[in-house]
Design an enzyme around this catalytic site. Structure first.
Site, short mmCIF file in Angstrom:
data_model
loop_
_atom_site.label_atom_id
_atom_site.label_comp_id
_atom_site.label_asym_id
_atom_site.label_seq_id
_atom_site.Cartn_x
_atom_site.Cartn_y
_atom_site.Cartn_z
N ARG A 25 11.82 -4.95 6.79
CA ARG A 25 12.66 -4.65 5.64
C ARG A 25 14.09 -4.56 6.13
O ARG A 25 14.37 -3.82 7.06
CB ARG A 25 12.19 -3.33 5.05
CG ARG A 25 12.49 -3.22 3.61
CD ARG A 25 11.52 -2.26 3.00
NE ARG A 25 12.19 -1.58 1.91
CZ ARG A 25 12.84 -0.44 2.06
NH1 ARG A 25 12.91 0.16 3.22
NH2 ARG A 25 13.43 0.09 1.02
N ALA A 47 3.04 1.76 3.00
CA ALA A 47 4.24 0.91 2.94
C ALA A 47 5.33 1.59 2.10
O ALA A 47 6.50 1.57 2.46
CB ALA A 47 3.89 -0.46 2.35
N HIS A 50 5.94 6.36 -2.45
CA HIS A 50 7.29 6.84 -2.77
C HIS A 50 7.21 8.32 -3.17
O HIS A 50 8.01 9.14 -2.73
CB HIS A 50 7.88 6.09 -3.98
CG HIS A 50 7.97 4.61 -3.81
ND1 HIS A 50 7.89 3.75 -4.87
CD2 HIS A 50 8.14 3.85 -2.71
CE1 HIS A 50 8.01 2.50 -4.42
NE2 HIS A 50 8.16 2.54 -3.12
N CYS A 56 0.82 -1.21 0.00
CA CYS A 56 0.00 0.00 0.00
C CYS A 56 0.86 1.27 0.00
O CYS A 56 2.08 1.22 0.12
CB CYS A 56 -0.92 -0.01 1.21
SG CYS A 56 -0.04 0.23 2.77
FE1 CFM Z 1 13.34 0.44 -5.33
FE2 CFM Z 1 12.81 -1.92 -5.56
FE3 CFM Z 1 11.27 -0.26 -4.10
FE4 CFM Z 1 13.78 -0.92 -3.29
FE5 CFM Z 1 12.83 -2.87 -1.65
FE6 CFM Z 1 11.84 -3.89 -3.92
FE7 CFM Z 1 10.30 -2.27 -2.49
MO1 CFM Z 1 10.92 -4.62 -1.61
S1 CFM Z 1 14.73 -1.23 -5.12
S2 CFM Z 1 12.74 0.94 -3.31
S3 CFM Z 1 14.62 -1.65 -1.44
S4 CFM Z 1 11.53 -0.40 -6.19
S5 CFM Z 1 13.02 -4.79 -2.38
S6 CFM Z 1 12.52 -3.95 -6.10
S7 CFM Z 1 9.79 -4.01 -3.48
S8 CFM Z 1 11.07 -2.58 -0.57
S9 CFM Z 1 9.39 -0.36 -2.96
C1 HCA Z 2 6.94 -3.61 0.84
C2 HCA Z 2 8.25 -4.05 1.43
C3 HCA Z 2 8.88 -5.22 0.74
C4 HCA Z 2 8.14 -6.51 1.00
C5 HCA Z 2 8.96 -7.72 0.72
C6 HCA Z 2 8.30 -9.01 0.32
C7 HCA Z 2 10.34 -5.34 1.24
O1 HCA Z 2 6.67 -3.82 -0.34
O2 HCA Z 2 6.16 -3.01 1.55
O3 HCA Z 2 7.14 -9.04 -0.10
O4 HCA Z 2 9.00 -10.00 0.45
O5 HCA Z 2 11.24 -5.33 0.44
O6 HCA Z 2 10.52 -5.45 2.45
O7 HCA Z 2 8.94 -4.97 -0.65
#
Ligand code: CFM
Ligand code: HCA
Length: 526
Positions: free
Chosen positions: A83, A52, A181, A49
């Site tokens: 995370r 998150a 983001h 969401c």
């Molecule tokens: Fe960038 Fe990602 Fe993301 Fe990420 Fe992550 Fe991710 Fe994420 Mo999980 S590099 S910031 S540190 S888009 S692993 S592939 S899904 S938290 S929002």
């Molecule tokens: C997020 C965080 C997450 C979840 C990871 C997963 C992460 O999307 O809110 O589903 O294993 O990297 O911690 O992407």
């Protein structure tokens, strides 16, 4: 039947029509895919969401800020420490990354308003933890009942004499964590970036969008510092709010995760004229390419020579291990499904080991992450057209800017991919499959139809994959290993993947009824 049709085969006409736009097989010229649209209700998506994306992802790794989740306790609790972004405090810098602050809203707060509780939470946070700054993140009910968290933040900022910034990142906003983001990026830019007064040095740079999962940022910083770069800030992994305040002074922004932080990169370009360079420190060859691109930007023979020296030393140090893992992993196939940038980055690392990617996709990427994008250059109208080098860095009060005319920019752009991202699809092989917002049904279909040797994804589908007898490696949390970035990270990755593939466990994964006779019986009427 094509691979795509086999995946879509069991869908009803309505679902088929929708999902067909999100699944493509790479040919010579199809780069288009539908993305960043609403998931069909009822479908088991892997997405998260808005809260998150804002609190958990972008703001969470900033270490000396207390982030208060304003909402019922579940949101704070489930975003607490899940995370694996690492942070180190020291005697000057506090570290709250492992804490969880929440107002724990209850029914009466929903009925009568939660602002009083939020004010009390801020007071307690200041008295007990004395953080350098406070951030407030809203969860769904806060938006629904209309608490004015921005007014509370403004009042608290005066009262406690420190930055207090509120983020209206209610979970329901947008279609995924991506909206969060954007909200976090806007808040950082509006309230924090630009308020510091550090003076840049010759090679001052920012890293944008390195989250220090498993210590990745530390490995990237190690390499850049060896070359001689002055890292003003990495936003956000292991960062301090005081470093973020100075982000505007850097000469160049290195964008690691395009999806989550391109907004800051674009705003820094609009406001301060700082160009950005898309880098990828995942994979040996991409790390080498990124380092060479950065050196080319600064165009200083000494820096270029030092870059080559460090590259040669780093490559020599990992050579034997890389060759060993490559000899074992070559020819294996992989499927990748991660958030919004890793599915592209990790294909390069896999290629270093001779592992072929047969399917890749994103949970919440936008079309530009798949198809690429180019940003219009920052043009200084009165720039002198004679000499690019002398214009590249020019002092303007306490800040440096890139002053270029259109022709100069075009010339520089030909040498280095500035303000440009090529996207994932262009880099993929013909015949590979690209899936946007893949769901759990499609995950199982991919396993059945494509039979990858390794499936890289997250916690939500890990056990489904393992139960199918296929190696699952988490690319979000690295299954508690890492770092995987840079030169040393590549070796760790090769070791972990080889360990996973060679474990005898996969030979033992068999449904119980295939090993021992089933107990059969029938119900008797009484
Ligand atoms: Fe960038 Fe990602 Fe993301 Fe990420 Fe992550 Fe991710 Fe994420 Mo999980 S590099 S910031 S540190 S888009 S692993 S592939 S899904 S938290 S929002
Ligand atoms: C997020 C965080 C997450 C979840 C990871 C997963 C992460 O999307 O809110 O589903 O294993 O990297 O911690 O992407």
């Amino acid at each position: 039947m094509s691979k795509v049709d086999r995946i879509l085969d069991k869908y009803s006409a309505r679902v088929y029509k929708n999902r067909k736009l999100h699944i493509i097989e790479k040919t010579e010229d199809n780069h288009e895919i539908s993305a960043n649209t609403r998931t069909i209700p009822g479908i088991m998506t892997n997405r998260g969401c808005c809260y998150a994306g804002c609190k958990g992802v972008v703001l969470g790794p900033i270490k000396d800020v207390a982030i208060i989740t304003h909402g019922p306790i579940g949101c704070g609790f489930y975003s607490w420490g899940t995370r694996r972004n690492k942070a180190r405090g020291d005697k000057h810098t506090k570290n709250f990354v492992e804490y969880c602050f929440s107002t724990d809203m209850q029914e009466p707060d929903i009925v009568f308003g939660g602002e009083k509780k939020l004010k009390q939470a801020i007071k307690e946070v200041v008295e007990i933890f004395d953080p350098d700054a406070i951030m407030i993140c809203a969860t769904c009910p806060v938006g629904l009942i209309g608490d004015d968290i921005h007014a509370v933040a403004a009042e608290a900022e005066k009262l406690y004499n420190r930055k207090v910034v509120a983020f209206s990142c209610e979970g329901y906003k947008g279609v995924s964590q991506s909206g969060g983001h954007h909200i976090a990026n806007n808040g950082l830019m509006r309230h924090i970036i630009g308020t510091g007064d550090r003076v840049p040095t010759k090679y001052s740079i920012n890293i944008l969008g390195e989250y220090n999962i498993g210590g990745d940022a530390w490995e990237v910083e190690r390499i850049l510092k060896r070359i001689g770069y002055d890292i003003v800030v990495n936003i956000p992994g292991d960062s301090s709010i005081h470093e973020i305040e100075n982000a505007h002074i850097a000469h160049l922004n290195l964008v690691q995760c395009h999806r989550s932080i391109n907004y800051v990169a674009d705003m820094l370009k609009d406001k301060y004229g700082t160009s950005w360079l898309k880098v990828n420190f995942i994979g040996v060859s991409s790390t080498v390419k990124s380092l060479r691109d950065i050196a080319r930007y600064f165009n200083d023979p000494e820096l270029t020579a030092r870059t080559e020296e460090v590259i040669a030393e780093e490559l020599a140090a990992i050579h034997d291990e890389m060759e060993y893992y490559k000899s074992k992993l070559k020819g294996k196939t992989a499927a990748l499904f991660v958030g919004g940038s890793r599915s592209h980055h990790y294909q390069k690392l896999l290629k270093d080991f001779g592992v072929e990617t047969i399917m890749a996709g994103y949970e919440f990427a936008h079309r530009d992450d798949y198809e690429g994008r180019e940003v219009l250059p920052f043009i200084k109208e009165d720039a002198d057209s004679k000499n690019i080098e002398s214009l590249r860095i020019e002092k303007d009060e306490r800040r440096y800017r890139l002053y270029l005319s259109e022709e100069q920019y075009e010339k520089l752009r030909k040498e280095i991919p500035l303000d440009y991202y090529e996207g994932m699809i262009k880099d993929m092989e013909k015949g590979t499959i690209i899936i946007d917002d893949m769901n759990h049904f499609e995950t199982e279909e991919i396993i059945r139809i494509l039979k990858p040797d390794i499936f890289f994804s997250g916690i939500k589908d890990k056990y489904v994959i393992q139960k199918a007898g296929i190696l699952s490696r988490q690319l979000h949390s690295y299954d508690y290993s890492g770092p995987y970035a840079g030169f040393n990270g590549a070796v760790n990755f090769g070791r972990d993947v080889l360990m996973g593939l060679t474990t005898p466990a996969w030979g033992l994964v068999k449904a119980p009824w295939k090993n021992s006779p089933m107990i059969e019986g029938h119900l008797q009427e009484v």
